[in-house]
Design an enzyme around this catalytic site. Structure first.
Site, PDB file in Angstrom:
ATOM      1  CB  SER A  42     -44.496 -10.308 -18.716  1.00 20.50           C
ATOM      2  OG  SER A  42     -44.765 -10.898 -17.449  1.00 20.50           O
ATOM      3  CG  ASP A  56     -38.318 -12.785 -15.276  1.00 21.84           C
ATOM      4  OD1 ASP A  56     -37.713 -13.872 -15.305  1.00 21.84           O
ATOM      5  OD2 ASP A  56     -39.363 -12.572 -15.937  1.00 21.84           O
ATOM      6  CD  GLU A  87     -41.834 -17.138 -23.432  1.00 17.98           C
ATOM      7  OE1 GLU A  87     -41.122 -16.898 -22.433  1.00 17.98           O
ATOM      8  OE2 GLU A  87     -42.560 -16.274 -23.987  1.00 17.98           O
TER       9      GLU A  87
HETATM   10  O1  KIV Z   1     -41.849 -12.397 -17.755  1.00 16.34           O
HETATM   11  C1  KIV Z   1     -42.639 -13.355 -17.784  1.00 16.34           C
HETATM   12  O2  KIV Z   1     -43.843 -13.220 -17.540  1.00 16.34           O
HETATM   13  C2  KIV Z   1     -42.096 -14.668 -18.130  1.00 16.34           C
HETATM   14  C3  KIV Z   1     -43.074 -15.762 -18.394  1.00 16.34           C
HETATM   15  C4  KIV Z   1     -43.697 -15.585 -19.718  1.00 16.34           C
HETATM   16  C5  KIV Z   1     -42.459 -17.098 -18.258  1.00 16.34           C
HETATM   17  O3  KIV Z   1     -40.923 -14.832 -18.206  1.00 16.34           O
END
Ligand code: KIV
Length: 273
Positions: free
Chosen positions: A54, A92, A191
């Site tokens: 994100s 991520d 999610e």
């Molecule tokens: O990238 C992110 O912030 C996420 C969250 C929304 C879980 O994957």
């Protein structure tokens, strides 16, 4: 110690998150992308800090998470890790760095761990990425799954609406969750799915579920920092609770500074050498 007390002394590990689920202690997770905010969030007692892709939206101003590169994720993760002492730092795997094949997925995960010193990776998807998840786990890298609305697939979904309302998608989600647990994931983000489904999945698993827009039945919650602090006011889904209005606070502080500079009021005699 009561079940919901923040234990500030012990480092959070993947094992400890599973223990927290077992004793019914909820897990608090929040995103961070830089050293200064990560330090504040860690000192406040956060259990898990997610260096989410994100960052693409809230740090880089992109419309989706897809443009994020591995180098960019590593840059953010390195900065976050330097600010954190207690929380578990999860990073991520960005779009395009694991979908090709499991060898590529492992190489991406290894770069994150080696270069950022983070402690785990998160990866979006179910059965279709099973081989990649298994290969990453086989290298001793802890993996968190992510099911339901997986933003990297926005072009396939065509909408950010709630996922798995239909029986077939809900059934696949349950199967994927069980598979991710079976292969060895230590946790699972759910999610934007119906609360009843998230509760059902949570009850079926021994690993913790962390929800975002998935109701109160999950083992923990995650939000994007900019959304919950009210920096990003353009985004206001039903599930989002705002804990601050930083948009207004920053606007007022910046306007005050501009006025002081224009009026010759800043710096004053005590603010110079
Ligand atoms: O990238 C992110 O912030 C996420 C969250 C929304 C879980 O994957």
């Amino acid at each position: 110690m009561s079940t919901n007390t923040v234990d500030n002394r012990r480092k959070v590990t993947t094992l400890r998150l599973i223990e927290m689920k077992t004793r019914g202690e909820k897990i608090a997770m929040l995103t961070a992308y830089d050293y200064s905010m990560a330090r504040l969030i860690d000192q406040a007692g956060m259990d898990v800090i997610l260096v989410g892709d994100s960052a693409s939206n809230v740090m880089a101003g992109n419309v989706t998470t897809l443009p994020m590169t591995l180098d960019q994720m590593i840059y953010h993760a390195k900065s976050v890790v330097k600010g954190v002492e207690r929380a578990l730092v999860v990073v991520d795997l960005p779009f395009g760095t694991y979908q090709g094949n499991s060898k590529e997925a492992l190489a991406s995960a290894i770069r994150i761990m080696k270069e950022s010193h983070a402690e785990a990776i998160k990866i979006e998807g179910g059965a279709e990425i099973r081989e990649s998840v298994e290969r990453i786990l086989s290298a001793g890298i802890p993996v968190m799954g992510h099911l339901g609305l997986t933003p990297q697939s926005i072009n396939k979904f065509g909408t950010y609406a709630v996922r798995a309302r239909e029986e077939a998608e809900a059934k696949k989600l349950i199967e994927d969750a069980l598979m991710l647990q079976e292969v060895g994931c230590f946790g699972l983000v759910l999610e934007k799915i119906p609360a009843a489904l998230a509760t059902e999945v949570t009850n079926k698993l021994t690993i913790p579920t962390i929800g975002i827009g998935a109701g109160g039945g999950t083992d923990g919650q995650v939000l994007v920092m900019h959304d919950m602090l009210g920096i990003n006011k353009g985004f206001s889904p039903k599930f989002l609770r705002r804990y601050a209005d930083l948009d207004t606070i920053i606007d007022s502080a910046v306007k005050h500074y501009i006025t002081d500079v224009k009026d010759g009021d800043f710096p004053n005699a005590n603010e110079q050498y």
